[in-house]
Design an enzyme around this catalytic site. Structure first.
Site, PDB file in Angstrom:
ATOM      1  N   HIS A  67       7.839  -8.299 108.134  1.00 19.46           N
ATOM      2  CA  HIS A  67       7.971  -6.952 108.662  1.00 19.46           C
ATOM      3  C   HIS A  67       9.182  -6.840 109.570  1.00 19.46           C
ATOM      4  O   HIS A  67       9.622  -7.811 110.166  1.00 19.46           O
ATOM      5  CB  HIS A  67       6.714  -6.534 109.433  1.00 19.46           C
ATOM      6  CG  HIS A  67       6.238  -7.559 110.425  1.00 19.46           C
ATOM      7  ND1 HIS A  67       5.431  -8.612 110.066  1.00 19.46           N
ATOM      8  CD2 HIS A  67       6.457  -7.700 111.753  1.00 19.46           C
ATOM      9  CE1 HIS A  67       5.157  -9.347 111.131  1.00 19.46           C
ATOM     10  NE2 HIS A  67       5.774  -8.822 112.174  1.00 19.46           N
ATOM     11  N   CYS A 174       1.854 -10.403 119.341  1.00 19.95           N
ATOM     12  CA  CYS A 174       2.941 -11.159 118.698  1.00 19.95           C
ATOM     13  C   CYS A 174       4.262 -10.561 119.163  1.00 19.95           C
ATOM     14  O   CYS A 174       4.304  -9.524 119.828  1.00 19.95           O
ATOM     15  CB  CYS A 174       2.825 -11.142 117.180  1.00 19.95           C
ATOM     16  SG  CYS A 174       3.048  -9.523 116.411  1.00 19.95           S
TER      17      CYS A 174
END
Length: 645
Positions: A67, A174
């Protein structure tokens, strides 16, 4: 926003041909470009690879979720690709990846799409769901599987758990806050339901903090799980059993984490721990803790250095272009009004460099109480005051201790605040509020400031000696230092060795403003540009040794190399480290050594070819980078075993 609002049928690939990670990315990105969902394939690929350089998005169990939030994205999209044979993805469990969901998000996008991305993990964690994806025969079948009404909400299951069961609280986070954050959240929730444990999970995602834990949640909790790759608010968990692991562990081993948090074996989190244990990870060594705190400061400092450095470099460029009389050369960079304007902006940004460095090192160690003490330490390092400047002694002029003084000051400030927390730990609870707004800032600033008056004496001497050494570099010394730093950039391409060279280079910039730039920084950037360019050279000159996919990757590495994105060479280095890394090091060391020999200077700490005009010898600089790339590429090509063997 539903998942099917982002999951486009026209971009799906149900028979992915690529067998390697970068090849798979290229195949999927081509679909995005074909359907006008991105504007530039290379730019988006750079963003995807930069994210992979932080940690693999191969989550295990055959699933990969690459991503990027990127300026090249025109429309938020989830690209689904399936590989029957499996993709060599460097996944966390070491197994091939069969299902890939590539998330493409515009850098200007609102956060509404993140709800759909969070829901993606809920589907993927359903028992048997990935098997259904493997059996789907058409894009329509895939979209049907992501019908929002199909899976049952895990939240509803949690509500049905016995309310007398123990409560766990958790935080997931994250570095980009898109995929791993929500995957870990759902994995922990699902496992808690299976074990009959109540759980509340706070997400620190790209949209901010979700489902935030309150004081009552934490007070009631029997244990805490922090599955995070970035800093989260930790002081609130004081005196609680706490397990701290990378976010990937929350996805892969939720049962083990829950067991440990409830077993009574988890360490009790104390905010007054030493610098090596304040991260609450008993497995983290002192060296890793030092690196983590240092990188916290450096990453916060870099925007000031980059913005200020380029502004100052533009000031010199303007004066050089417009011309400055010989008798006014001492005013180079401020002679013309336009140049002086840029110089003032750049100097203002640069003045924040050392306080921000020290402040965020201290913040990483001691959390919010360390911030003010760290800023003060950094400012004292920049101003250079010591005990000789206190009182009536006016014979000593302030000598800045510079980057090294701020670095030491940041760790010193963090340590002081840890001691302060321990000293004030015995105060009545009624005084908790006044600690943070009065005791910590006042005593922290005074104690840190006094210690910095002592620290500045030896650090100023070291800083002056280092600056004098660097200013006087010529001949053999300049070649050796340039070669060393250039070679370090290629050893691990974005890892600790690479970052050490880069941090050293940026640390020389402030002292080199008056002289027009830093030769050290120029050597570092040259060394970092070489590995990706060497890939291009090797794939061009030794075509028969590379597969079609790798030859295409060589073209992408031109852009990465010219942009000073060393990480572009990582896939090749990872596939054949014994041959690739020595080749890259040789070329990078050569380029850095040549830059040192010629005394080329650079004020901009990043930018590659886009800032090469800001060097004092642009054409010679590009020539040295090209020489290093050719040498590295030829060595790599000669050593490489053909892909088909």
């Amino acid at each position: 926003m539903r998942i099917n609002d982002l999951l486009a049928a026209e971009t799906m690939i149900l028979d992915l041909r690529a067998t390697d990670k970068v090849g798979a990315f290229r195949e999927m990105i081509a679909g995005l470009k074909r359907t006008d969902r991105i504007s530039n394939e290379s730019e988006f690929l750079e963003g995807i690879l930069a994210r992979e350089a932080q940690t693999s998005t191969g989550l295990g169990d055959g699933i990969g979720i690459p991503h990027a939030k990127n300026a090249a994205v025109l429309k938020p999209t989830i690209v689904f690709a399936r590989s029957a044979a499996g993709v060599d993805y460097d996944a966390l469990d070491g197994q091939p990846v069969h299902l890939i969901f590539m998330i493409a998000v515009p850098d200007t996008a609102s956060n509404t799409h993140l709800e759909a991305l969070a829901n993606l993990s809920r589907f993927l964690l359903q028992d048997g769901f990935t098997d259904q994806l493997m059996r789907a025969t058409t894009p329509a079948d895939v979209r049907d599987l992501f019908d929002e009404s199909a899976p049952e909400e895990i939240g509803a299951d949690i509500a049905g758990v016995n309310q007398n069961a123990p409560l766990l609280v958790a935080v997931t986070a994250c570095t980009t806050g898109i995929a791993h954050t929500y995957m870990a959240e759902e994995a922990l929730k699902k496992q808690a339901v299976a074990m009959g444990v109540r759980i509340k999970v706070e997400t620190n995602g790209a949209s901010g903090v979700g489902n935030k834990l309150n004081d009552q949640d934490i007070a009631e909790a029997a244990g805490v799980i922090v599955a995070a790759d970035k800093k989260v608010e930790m002081a609130r968990f004081a005196n609680k059993p706490l397990v701290n692991v990378p976010v990937a562990e929350g996805i892969r081993h939720p049962e083990a984490l829950i067991d440990k948090a409830l077993s009574g074996d988890a360490p009790i989190y104390e905010t007054s721990e030493t610098a090596s244990s304040i991260v609450s990870d008993e497995k983290m060594s002192l060296g890793k803790a030092f690196y983590r705190h240092l990188m916290s400061g450096v990453s916060s400092m870099l925007p000031f250095v980059i913005g200020g450095g380029i502004a100052i470099a533009l000031a010199f460029l303007i004066d050089q272009s417009l011309g400055v009389p010989h008798e006014a050369l001492s005013q180079l960079g401020t002679y013309h009004p336009a140049a002086a304007f840029f110089k003032q902006i750049g100097n203002t940004a640069f003045n924040f460099m050392l306080p921000v460095l020290a402040g965020y090192i201290a913040y990483s160690i001691a959390e919010k109480p360390g911030l003010v003490a760290g800023f003060v330490a950094g400012a004292l390092a920049a101003n250079g005051y010591s005990i000789f400047n206190v009182g009536l002694d006016t014979s000593h002029q302030p000598v800045p201790s510079g980057f090294l003084g701020a670095l030491v000051g940041g760790f010193l400030a963090g340590g002081v605040m840890l001691v302060m927390k321990r000293l004030f730990a015995g105060l009545p609870k009624a005084l908790d509020g006044i600690q943070s707004i009065l005791f910590f800032p006042v005593f922290g600033v005074l104690v840190t400031g006094f210690l910095m008056l002592l620290v500045n004496i030896p650090m100023s001497a070291i800083n002056s000696g280092l600056n004098g050494f660097l200013s006087g570099l010529n001949g053999t010394n300049a070649i050796l230092l340039g070669a060393l730093l250039g070679g370090m950039e290629a050893i691990d391409m974005g890892g600790p060795v690479n970052k050490a060279a880069y941090v050293f280079g940026t640390g020389t910039l402030a002292a080199s403003v008056a002289s027009g730039g830093s030769t050290v920084m120029a050597a570092v950037m040259a060394g970092g540009m070489v590995p990706p360019l060497a890939i291009f050279v090797a794939t061009l000159l030794f075509k028969r040794k590379f597969s079609q996919k790798n030859r295409e990757a060589g073209l992408t590495n031109i852009v990465m190399g010219l942009s000073f994105i060393t990480e572009g060479a990582i896939p090749f280095a990872a596939a054949d480290p014994a041959r690739a890394i020595p080749s890259f090091v040789a070329g990078s060391a050569l380029a850095g050594g040549l830059v040192g020999l010629a005394g080329i200077k650079l004020l901009a700490p990043h930018g590659g070819i886009f800032v090469v005009a800001l060097t004092n010898s642009p054409f010679l600089y590009l020539l040295f980078v090209a020489i290093g790339a050719v040498v590295a590429g030829v060595i790599y090509g000669l050593l490489k075993v053909p892909d088909n063997q």
